[in-house]
Structure formats: C-alpha cells, structure tokens
Design an enzyme around this catalytic site. Sequence first.
Site, PDB file in Angstrom:
ATOM      1  CE  LYS A 104      65.827  26.679  51.357  1.00 19.33           C
ATOM      2  NZ  LYS A 104      65.342  26.947  52.854  1.00 19.33           N
ATOM      3  CE  LYS A 122      67.994  27.585  59.067  1.00 23.23           C
ATOM      4  NZ  LYS A 122      67.235  28.373  58.001  1.00 23.23           N
TER       5      LYS A 122
END
Length: 344
Positions: A160, A264
């Site tokens: 990230k 997702k």
Amino acid sequence: MEIVDVKLTPKKYRLKEVFKIATGERSEILNLEIEIFLKDGTIGVGEASSSLISKIISENSYVVLEKSIKDLLIGENILKLRYLWKKLKSLQFLPAIMAGTEYALVSAYCNWKGISPYLFFGGEREEIETDITIGISDFENTIRKAKEYYDAGFRILKIKVGLDLEEDLRKVIEIKRILPDVDFIIDANQGYTPKIANYFINTLYREGIEVLVFEQPVHKDDHDGIKYVRYNSPFPVAVDESVYTVYDALRLIKEDAIDFINIKLMKSGIYDALGIIEIARASNKGLMIGCMGESSLGISQSVHFSLGTSAFTYHDLDSHLSIADEEFRGDFIQEGPIIRVRKG
C-alpha cells in the site's frame, strides 16, 4: 425448497495491528453475518463487510435491513437463484449486504443439494495462490513484515502506497533488494495525482523493479488521469474503487483506460461480478479478486467464486489473516499463500 427465515447478526473483529491505507485507517472490523433458513432446516451463511457496516450496526438499522430482506426472500423457492439475485438488486446501495445475502442463498442451495459452492460456480480450479498485503507503516515495520511474510511462504506482496512518494519508493526498492524473488502488486488507493503516479511507477521501472499490477493510482472518478497513467506506465494498470457495477467496468473499458479490474464481491455482488467477468473476457482485460475486511467465513465466498470461475490472474484474499484471535470458519484449506478447496 421454500425460504422460511433470514437472520442478520453483527460481528466485531479486532485487528492484529492498525491497518492504514491512503484514504484512512482502522483497528477493528464490524461485519454482518447473514443466515438463510430453508423449510427442511437447511441453513446458508454469508458475510457482509464494508466501511458502511459500522454505521449500520451502530445505528441498529440492520434490524430494518433484516426485515427488508425477509420481505424479499421469505416464501421464495431457493431453486430460483438468479431471480432472487435480481430481487436483491434493491439493496445495491449497500453492495456488501447484497453480496453477503446473495452468497447466503448460494450456501443454502449448495448445502441443500450437498455440493461445494466452487462446483456451483463452475468447478474450474481446486487451488489458487493469494498475495498478502502490507499496509502503510513506518519504514522499519514495513521491511519487518515483508521478511515475515516471505518466511511464511508468500511470494506476491501487495504494498500500500499513496501518502509519501519518496518513502513509498524507498520501501519498495529496499524490499526488492533484500527479497529479490518477490513480486509486487502496488496499490495507491487513489492517493496519487496522475503525474506523481507516473513518476512513481517509472522510477521503479528505472530501478529494474517489476510490478505485476499498479492498482488504483489516482482518484476513482478521474478516468482521464487513470488513462494517462496507463498510457505512460511500463506495467499494467488496474482499478478497484472505480468499478462497482457492470456499467462502471464497461465505461472504463470503452475509454481504453485500464488493463485490469479488481473485482470484490463486497463492491459488486455476485450478479454483477459475473457480468464483469464476461465483459473483461470479451475485451481481453485482466482480472484480480480482492477483499474488504472479511473474516475467514467471508473470504470463503470469494475463494469459492474464484475457484469456480477461474477468472482471475491474481488473488488478494488475505483480510482474515489480519484478524486477531479469530476462530477459523473458512470452507477452504490454507497453507501459506496456497488456498485449496476442502473435499469431503
């Protein structure tokens, strides 16, 4: 077989440590478990996980949602799954709850029929490899976690980034120096501007660092910016937050703005996820599958979806690994990064 009841139950999970990305941080997760009851006593279970769940639980509005879902499903025949998924489209403003309910229906159907959900979705694979995610943290902790995950067998690290350009570069370069055979998925979570994203990814290229996918480099609504990064990136560019629906996927593909889509279930639900898969296949775009804050129960949903469809090049199904003291309830077997279907 008739559906006779629906039950929603809040669940709180504490994380092993604070998880931070470019858009925020959290130390705990609040999810909703969704149970579907059939007339013969068969039960199906799903899970909903998203940032909106905390607000829904804190305001006790999940009780109202439970009644709405009961009104939609009680008295219906579990055999009419696609019809039931369409009925649940009325919950699209809360996609995680829609998705968890969709999967609870699949779970009930499969338990009633005595089959594994991955077979329901096509049964194309019995094994996948997941990456593991390193959130935004200080330099020393980031390097420590990279080593820890490498020692546990993970060879794809999802890093990230998006808050501090120079620190982001320093971390990735150092991880590659000490762990030369790892692969990277880099996720900026909308944190960069197009020009900074371009500088970041091309700096890694000049350093000789390969990136499997550069994910959501700029704001989700900045389609021109996404396209700019894609056209200037030496590595494939993916979107996550930019795609919730089939329409979102179709628009970005028509704009020639992307190489990959991160599906997702908690964003799109099963019904739209299946549609996005077909659109991506028809347009030769890559797919990866990710997660929100699901426990092992919720990760099972994406595991079986992924195994059954075999649609995904990369798998980011690791949120359950960040939960402290969780009782494993996944319908799968995991050994390091390898996830296998549970047989028998």
